[in-house]
Design a protein around this motif. Structure first.
Motif, PDB file in Angstrom:
ATOM      1  N   LEU A 143      -5.369  -0.207   5.427  1.00 23.14           N
ATOM      2  CA  LEU A 143      -4.650   0.053   4.179  1.00 23.14           C
ATOM      3  C   LEU A 143      -4.084  -1.255   3.614  1.00 23.14           C
ATOM      4  O   LEU A 143      -4.116  -1.488   2.401  1.00 23.14           O
ATOM      5  CB  LEU A 143      -3.525   1.064   4.413  1.00 23.14           C
ATOM      6  CG  LEU A 143      -3.982   2.504   4.669  1.00 23.14           C
ATOM      7  CD1 LEU A 143      -2.824   3.377   5.129  1.00 23.14           C
ATOM      8  CD2 LEU A 143      -4.605   3.101   3.413  1.00 23.14           C
ATOM      9  N   PHE A 193       0.834  -1.215   0.000  1.00 28.15           N
ATOM     10  CA  PHE A 193       0.000   0.000   0.000  1.00 28.15           C
ATOM     11  C   PHE A 193       0.861   1.254   0.000  1.00 28.15           C
ATOM     12  O   PHE A 193       0.420   2.329  -0.389  1.00 28.15           O
ATOM     13  CB  PHE A 193      -0.962   0.005   1.193  1.00 28.15           C
ATOM     14  CG  PHE A 193      -0.295   0.248   2.516  1.00 28.15           C
ATOM     15  CD1 PHE A 193      -0.049   1.527   2.979  1.00 28.15           C
ATOM     16  CD2 PHE A 193       0.086  -0.817   3.319  1.00 28.15           C
ATOM     17  CE1 PHE A 193       0.563   1.749   4.194  1.00 28.15           C
ATOM     18  CE2 PHE A 193       0.700  -0.612   4.538  1.00 28.15           C
ATOM     19  CZ  PHE A 193       0.939   0.670   4.980  1.00 28.15           C
ATOM     20  N   GLU A 215      -5.479  -2.826   0.073  1.00 26.68           N
ATOM     21  CA  GLU A 215      -4.531  -3.117  -1.005  1.00 26.68           C
ATOM     22  C   GLU A 215      -4.657  -4.579  -1.436  1.00 26.68           C
ATOM     23  O   GLU A 215      -4.634  -4.893  -2.637  1.00 26.68           O
ATOM     24  CB  GLU A 215      -3.103  -2.825  -0.519  1.00 26.68           C
ATOM     25  CG  GLU A 215      -2.028  -3.032  -1.561  1.00 26.68           C
ATOM     26  CD  GLU A 215      -2.004  -1.937  -2.626  1.00 26.68           C
ATOM     27  OE1 GLU A 215      -2.566  -0.852  -2.377  1.00 26.68           O
ATOM     28  OE2 GLU A 215      -1.443  -2.198  -3.713  1.00 26.68           O
ATOM     29  N   ARG A 261      -5.243   6.852  -1.736  1.00 29.88           N
ATOM     30  CA  ARG A 261      -6.418   5.981  -1.819  1.00 29.88           C
ATOM     31  C   ARG A 261      -7.735   6.736  -1.641  1.00 29.88           C
ATOM     32  O   ARG A 261      -8.736   6.408  -2.253  1.00 29.88           O
ATOM     33  CB  ARG A 261      -6.300   4.879  -0.756  1.00 29.88           C
ATOM     34  CG  ARG A 261      -7.415   3.849  -0.769  1.00 29.88           C
ATOM     35  CD  ARG A 261      -7.031   2.617   0.008  1.00 29.88           C
ATOM     36  NE  ARG A 261      -5.996   1.833  -0.644  1.00 29.88           N
ATOM     37  CZ  ARG A 261      -6.213   0.977  -1.639  1.00 29.88           C
ATOM     38  NH1 ARG A 261      -7.434   0.805  -2.100  1.00 29.88           N
ATOM     39  NH2 ARG A 261      -5.213   0.308  -2.172  1.00 29.88           N
ATOM     40  N   THR A 282      -2.683   7.004   2.366  1.00 31.57           N
ATOM     41  CA  THR A 282      -4.079   7.351   2.669  1.00 31.57           C
ATOM     42  C   THR A 282      -4.594   8.355   1.657  1.00 31.57           C
ATOM     43  O   THR A 282      -5.701   8.228   1.122  1.00 31.57           O
ATOM     44  CB  THR A 282      -4.180   7.946   4.087  1.00 31.57           C
ATOM     45  OG1 THR A 282      -3.690   6.998   5.021  1.00 31.57           O
ATOM     46  CG2 THR A 282      -5.621   8.291   4.425  1.00 31.57           C
TER      47      THR A 282
END
Length: 396
Positions: free
Chosen positions: A379, A191, A383, A311, A308
DNA sequence: ACATCGAAAGTATCCAGATA
DNA sequence: TATCTGGATACTTTCGATGT
């Protein structure tokens, strides 16, 4: 840091240096007259709050190599002493070059090469007695936080209770244990665009600081360091261990840094929210100012802010930790003190105010590190799910 | 007079656009 | 196509400028 001759004399008086009034001083330095260790702060003389977390050599003592006494030529010492006495700060006040010279940083003087040759063209050396006296004073102040020539101010508030236990004067440790299962497998760092890399859950240390301001520069200090890690306690319970260090006096900073250092190991992987850019540089500065080797640069650091943002950018109004926490983790804080009010809460307490807001800061910080641990897992999970979908789409 | 807004402090990272 | 550059962003507080 610079210090004038006047200020130096005042410090010497406070330290009880009687040499100010004596005229018969040995003109030749003896090993006894010289400091055994020219490090400005004699940490060995202050009561150990916790044993130094680092190996002795890790604690920077820039002047340790100068520990051997170096007899200075009598003429130079006598000259320097005469100039210091005769001038008595007058030249400094009048702005003459001699005064300006005396106002140079004491640290510069102390760090100067100790060989006579190197000193030939250098500035006047500080008298060893002055260095000793200054060190005594600083050690005294470290031992007695808040102890100054002025009497301690009576607290304005009766609510002075801080949470946790006091490790040493001015340093509080707040511990909590949240029972939960520790991720069984290593956590992929894909991630964070670190494909093929993974971290053992128990190596992770989520941390967050509360500071006296945002400047991030030399004037800002962290008065609270919160950290969370997955831990198995003595009874075999698994969970998230949350530890927070809180300073209630300025003088406790060194002890706080040493204690935080003790929580780290070479395997530690730090994780934070914008900590790479804010918290870590700030702490590194504080370690350096405390003349301690800073342990953070050597450690791996996974900052959750950027993954973060990648995403969830555009999903919510912003990518602040509080927003992520509310939207993604469905956590709603009750009676939360905004981080922006943390400095005021701490400064107010220092001035004798109530500890109520400081307790709320601690709760805020506690929640931050807990959220970091949860966010990290989310996360990793997101992912993995995304990769699964991609694999399904690509399969015939 | 009060409320609101932006800049500044330090730093790493990402990303879009420009350039070689 | 690869590399470089610059803007945006997150962290939080304070203060000055601007607007109502």
């Amino acid at each position: 840091m610079s210090i004038s001759a006047d200020r130096l004399r005042a410090l010497r008086r406070q330290a009880g240096d009687t040499t100010l009034r004596q005229t018969q001083e040995p003109l030749v330095s003896t090993p006894d007259a010289l400091p055994s260790n020219l490090g400005l702060i004699d940490r060995t003389s202050s009561p150990p709050c916790t044993p130094p977390a680092t190996a002795p050599e890790a604690l920077v003592s820039p002047s340790a190599e100068h520990a051997q006494p170096v007899p200075a030529p009598v003429t130079r010492q006598a000259e320097a002493r005469t100039r210091l006495r005769a001038g008595d700060g007058v030249a400094a006040k009048s702005g003459t070059r001699a005064g300006a010279t005396r106002e140079r940083s004491i640290l510069d003087w102390m760090d100067a090469p100790a060989t006579p040759a190197a000193n030939e063209s250098a500035r006047p050396r500080l008298q060893p007695q002055s260095v000793d006296a200054l060190r005594r004073l600083i050690a005294t102040r470290e031992r007695k936080p808040g102890a100054t020539s002025t009497p301690a101010r009576k607290p304005a508030s009766l609510d002075r209770d801080l949470p946790g236990r006091e490790l040493c004067p001015g340093l509080h440790l707040i511990e909590a244990f949240l029972p939960q299962s520790i991720p069984a497998q290593t956590l992929s760092l894909a991630f964070a665009r670190r494909h093929e890399e993974a971290v053992a859950p128990r190596d992770l240390l989520f941390f967050d600081t509360e500071t006296t301001g945002l400047a991030g520069g030399t004037g800002t200090r962290a008065f609270m360091i919160g950290a969370a890690d997955w831990h198995v306690d003595g009874t075999g319970r698994q969970g998230l261990r949350v530890r927070q260090l809180m300073m209630s006096t300025m003088a406790a900073e060194g002890a706080m840094l040493r204690e935080f250092n003790a929580w780290l190991s070479p395997r530690t992987v730090l994780s934070s929210y914008n900590g790479r850019c804010y918290d870590a540089p700030l702490l590194k500065t504080r370690f350096r100012l405390a003349r301690m080797a800073e342990p953070l640069s050597a450690l791996d650091h996974v900052d959750l802010l950027f993954p973060t943002r990648r995403r969830y950018r555009g999903t919510w109004e912003n990518c602040r930790l509080a927003t992520i926490e509310r939207q993604l983790l469905r956590i709603v804080r009750e009676d939360d003190l905004p981080g922006s009010e943390a400095p005021a809460a701490w400064l107010s307490y220092l001035r004798g105010g109530s500890a109520r807001n400081l307790r709320r800061v601690a709760e805020h910080n506690h929640q931050d590190v807990v959220t970091l641990a949860q966010l990290f897992q989310r996360l990793v999970q997101a992912e993995a799910e995304e990769r699964e979908v991609l694999a399904l789409e690509q399969s015939p």
